[in-house]
Design a protein around this motif. Structure first.
Motif, mmCIF file in Angstrom:
data_model
loop_
_atom_site.group_PDB
_atom_site.id
_atom_site.type_symbol
_atom_site.label_atom_id
_atom_site.label_comp_id
_atom_site.label_asym_id
_atom_site.label_seq_id
_atom_site.Cartn_x
_atom_site.Cartn_y
_atom_site.Cartn_z
ATOM 1 N N TRP A 138 -6.117 3.206 -0.470
ATOM 2 C CA TRP A 138 -5.737 3.341 -1.884
ATOM 3 C C TRP A 138 -6.660 2.535 -2.783
ATOM 4 C CZ3 TRP A 138 -4.021 -0.684 -5.142
ATOM 5 C CH2 TRP A 138 -3.536 -0.272 -6.406
ATOM 6 N N HIS A 187 7.453 -2.450 -1.997
ATOM 7 C CA HIS A 187 6.772 -3.390 -1.093
ATOM 8 C C HIS A 187 7.568 -4.653 -0.775
ATOM 9 C CE1 HIS A 187 3.393 -0.816 -1.012
ATOM 10 N NE2 HIS A 187 2.814 -1.197 -2.132
ATOM 11 N N TRP A 203 0.038 -0.382 8.390
ATOM 12 C CA TRP A 203 1.497 -0.392 8.223
ATOM 13 C C TRP A 203 2.203 -0.129 9.543
ATOM 14 C CZ3 TRP A 203 1.236 3.997 4.061
ATOM 15 C CH2 TRP A 203 0.706 3.510 2.862
ATOM 16 N N GLU A 207 -4.850 -0.414 4.376
ATOM 17 C CA GLU A 207 -3.483 -0.900 4.506
ATOM 18 C C GLU A 207 -2.878 -0.533 5.866
ATOM 19 O OE1 GLU A 207 -1.054 -0.102 1.051
ATOM 20 O OE2 GLU A 207 -2.840 0.404 -0.125
ATOM 21 N N CYS A 263 -8.421 -0.503 -0.938
ATOM 22 C CA CYS A 263 -7.447 -1.169 -0.076
ATOM 23 C C CYS A 263 -7.328 -0.419 1.246
ATOM 24 C CB CYS A 263 -6.077 -1.228 -0.742
ATOM 25 S SG CYS A 263 -6.022 -2.311 -2.187
ATOM 26 N N ARG A 311 6.502 3.068 6.750
ATOM 27 C CA ARG A 311 5.941 3.334 5.414
ATOM 28 C C ARG A 311 7.060 3.635 4.438
ATOM 29 N NH1 ARG A 311 6.690 8.680 4.567
ATOM 30 N NH2 ARG A 311 6.064 10.282 6.081
ATOM 31 N N ALA A 368 -2.020 6.746 -2.917
ATOM 32 C CA ALA A 368 -2.606 6.466 -1.603
ATOM 33 C C ALA A 368 -2.702 7.711 -0.733
ATOM 34 C CB ALA A 368 -1.763 5.416 -0.889
ATOM 35 N N HIS A 417 -2.072 -5.211 2.971
ATOM 36 C CA HIS A 417 -2.557 -4.514 1.775
ATOM 37 C C HIS A 417 -3.826 -5.177 1.225
ATOM 38 C CE1 HIS A 417 -2.494 -2.318 -1.961
ATOM 39 N NE2 HIS A 417 -1.219 -1.968 -1.896
ATOM 40 N N LEU A 465 3.567 -6.929 2.885
ATOM 41 C CA LEU A 465 4.610 -5.978 2.504
ATOM 42 C C LEU A 465 5.774 -6.140 3.486
ATOM 43 C CD1 LEU A 465 2.291 -2.867 1.979
ATOM 44 C CD2 LEU A 465 2.639 -4.857 0.471
ATOM 45 N N VAL A 472 7.665 -1.355 3.290
ATOM 46 C CA VAL A 472 6.364 -0.860 2.854
ATOM 47 C C VAL A 472 6.619 0.240 1.834
ATOM 48 C CG1 VAL A 472 4.284 0.361 3.557
ATOM 49 C CG2 VAL A 472 5.234 -1.437 5.020
#
Length: 297
Positions: free
Chosen positions: A246, A73, A259, A257, A255, A262, A211, A143, A49, A53
C-alpha cells in the motif's frame, strides 16, 4: 522515549510509544530508509497492528453474540509499551492488557515486540500470551513504510515490486471506503521474470483503491527493486497467511505489510471465530511469529 540499536551498517530507532520502528538509517549509504511520517501523507512509520489488522465490518468485533466497538488496525500502535530488555543488537517491548483494552478487546494478554539487528538485517518478532481464562481470537500485522523513490532524480514509477513466486499472483481490493475487503472481486498481478526474480513495475494508479490484499500465503518473500531491477529492501515472512502492499496515492513511500489475518470481508457479521485466518489462542498458550527485512546497498 526512543531506543537505539546500532552496528557498523545500520542505526535503528524504536519508540516506546507503540513499540514503533521509526528510523532505519543506512550508515554506508548515508540515507534514511524508512518513511518519516511527512505531511501531507501518512503520519506513521511502521506501526504494529494488534489486535486487529485493518477494519472489522462496521467497526464491530462480535463474540458469542456480544459486540465490541473497534477501530482500524487496533490499539497497540497508540499505546505506551515498556522497554523490558535492551542490548546493542536486541530490544524488547511489552504491553499488558488493562481495563481500557478490555472494553475494546475482551481478553487479558501480554504482547512482546522484539527488534533484532544483525549486519544489514532487521528482524521483528511478535509474542502474544493469552493470560485470560478463555480462548482468545485476534489478528496481528506489520506495516513498515519505505522511502520510494530513494535515488535522487528518480520517480516512484521507476521502481519495481519483486517476488519469488510467479508468474502471477491473485489479490483483492478494498470495498469502496469501507476499509474491508471486496471478497467478490479477485484480480491478477502479472509478473515478468528477470534477473532471478518475478517483478512488476510500480505504476501511478496501482493503489487508487487502497491496498493490494494477498491471501493464502502467496507472499512470503517480497522486495522493492531499484530502477535497475536490483533489490533495495527485501522482506521475508515465512508462513504468513496474508500480505498487503500500500501507499496513499501520490505518497513517496511503499508499505510492505506482513499479516497474520486481515480486515473483514465487506458485510461480514459473524462471530470472530468464524472469520478466515483469525488466530485462535487457548488459555495460557503463546503465539510467536517474526519477519525479517534486509537493506541492500
Amino acid at each position: 522515549m526512543r531506543q537505539v540499536l546500532e552496528n557498523e551498517y545500520l542505526k535503528v530507532s524504536v519508540e516506546d510509544h507503540g513499540a514503533e520502528l521509526v528510523s532505519v538509517y543506512d550508515k554506508e549509504n548515508e540515507r534514511e530508509e524508512l518513511w518519516q511520517a511527512e505531511p501531507p501523507y501518512w503520519n506513521r512509520h511502521a506501526p504494529i497492528l494488534f489486535p486487529n489488522v485493518g477494519k472489522h465490518h462496521d467497526n464491530t468485533y462480535r463474540l458469542n453474540g456480544k459486540e465490541f466497538r473497534t477501530s482500524q488496525h487496533g490499539f497497540a500502535r497508540d499505546r505506551e509499551f515498556v522497554c523490558i530488555s535492551k542490548t546493542a543488537s536486541v530490544l524488547t517491548h511489552k504491553l499488558v492488557s488493562d481495563e481500557e483494552t478490555r472494553s475494546y478487546f475482551p481478553f487479558d494478554f501480554e504482547l512482546y515486540i522484539t527488534h533484532r539487528l544483525e549486519e544489514r538485517q532487521l528482524s521483528v518478532e511478535w509474542k502474544v500470551v493469552n493470560t485470560s481464562g478463555e480462548i482468545m481470537y485476534f489478528t496481528i500485522g506489520g506495516h513498515p513504510g519505505f522511502r520510494v523513490p530513494i535515488w535522487e532524480g528518480s520517480r516512484q514509477t521507476d521502481y519495481y515490486l519483486l517476488f519469488q513466486k510467479g508468474p502471477a499472483l491473485k489479490y483483492k481490493l478494498v470495498y469502496g471506503d469501507s476499509g474491508t475487503a471486496d471478497a467478490a472481486g479477485e484480480y491478477t498481478l502479472n509478473l515478468e521474470e528477470a534477473d532471478g526474480y518475478y517483478r512488476c513495475p510500480i505504476t501511478e494508479h496501482m493503489f487508487d483503491r487502497d491496498a493490494l490484499i494477498f491471501d493464502d500465503t502467496q507472499v512470503e518473500w517480497v522486495g522493492i527493486g531499484y530502477p535497475d531491477g536490483t533489490p533495495y529492501v527485501v522482506m521475508e515472512c515465512e508462513g504468513f497467511t496474508n500480505f498487503g502492499i500500500w501507499t496513499m496515492p501520490g505518497g513517496p513511500y511503499i508499505c510492505l505489510e506482513p499479516w497474520m489475518g486481515r480486515c473483514d470481508d465487506y458485510g461480514f457479521a459473524g462471530d470472530i471465530y468464524d472469520k478466515k485466518d483469525v488466530i485462535t489462542l487457548k488459555e495460557g498458550e503463546t503465539f510467536d511469529k517474526s519477519y525479517r527485512m534486509t537493506f541492500y546497498k
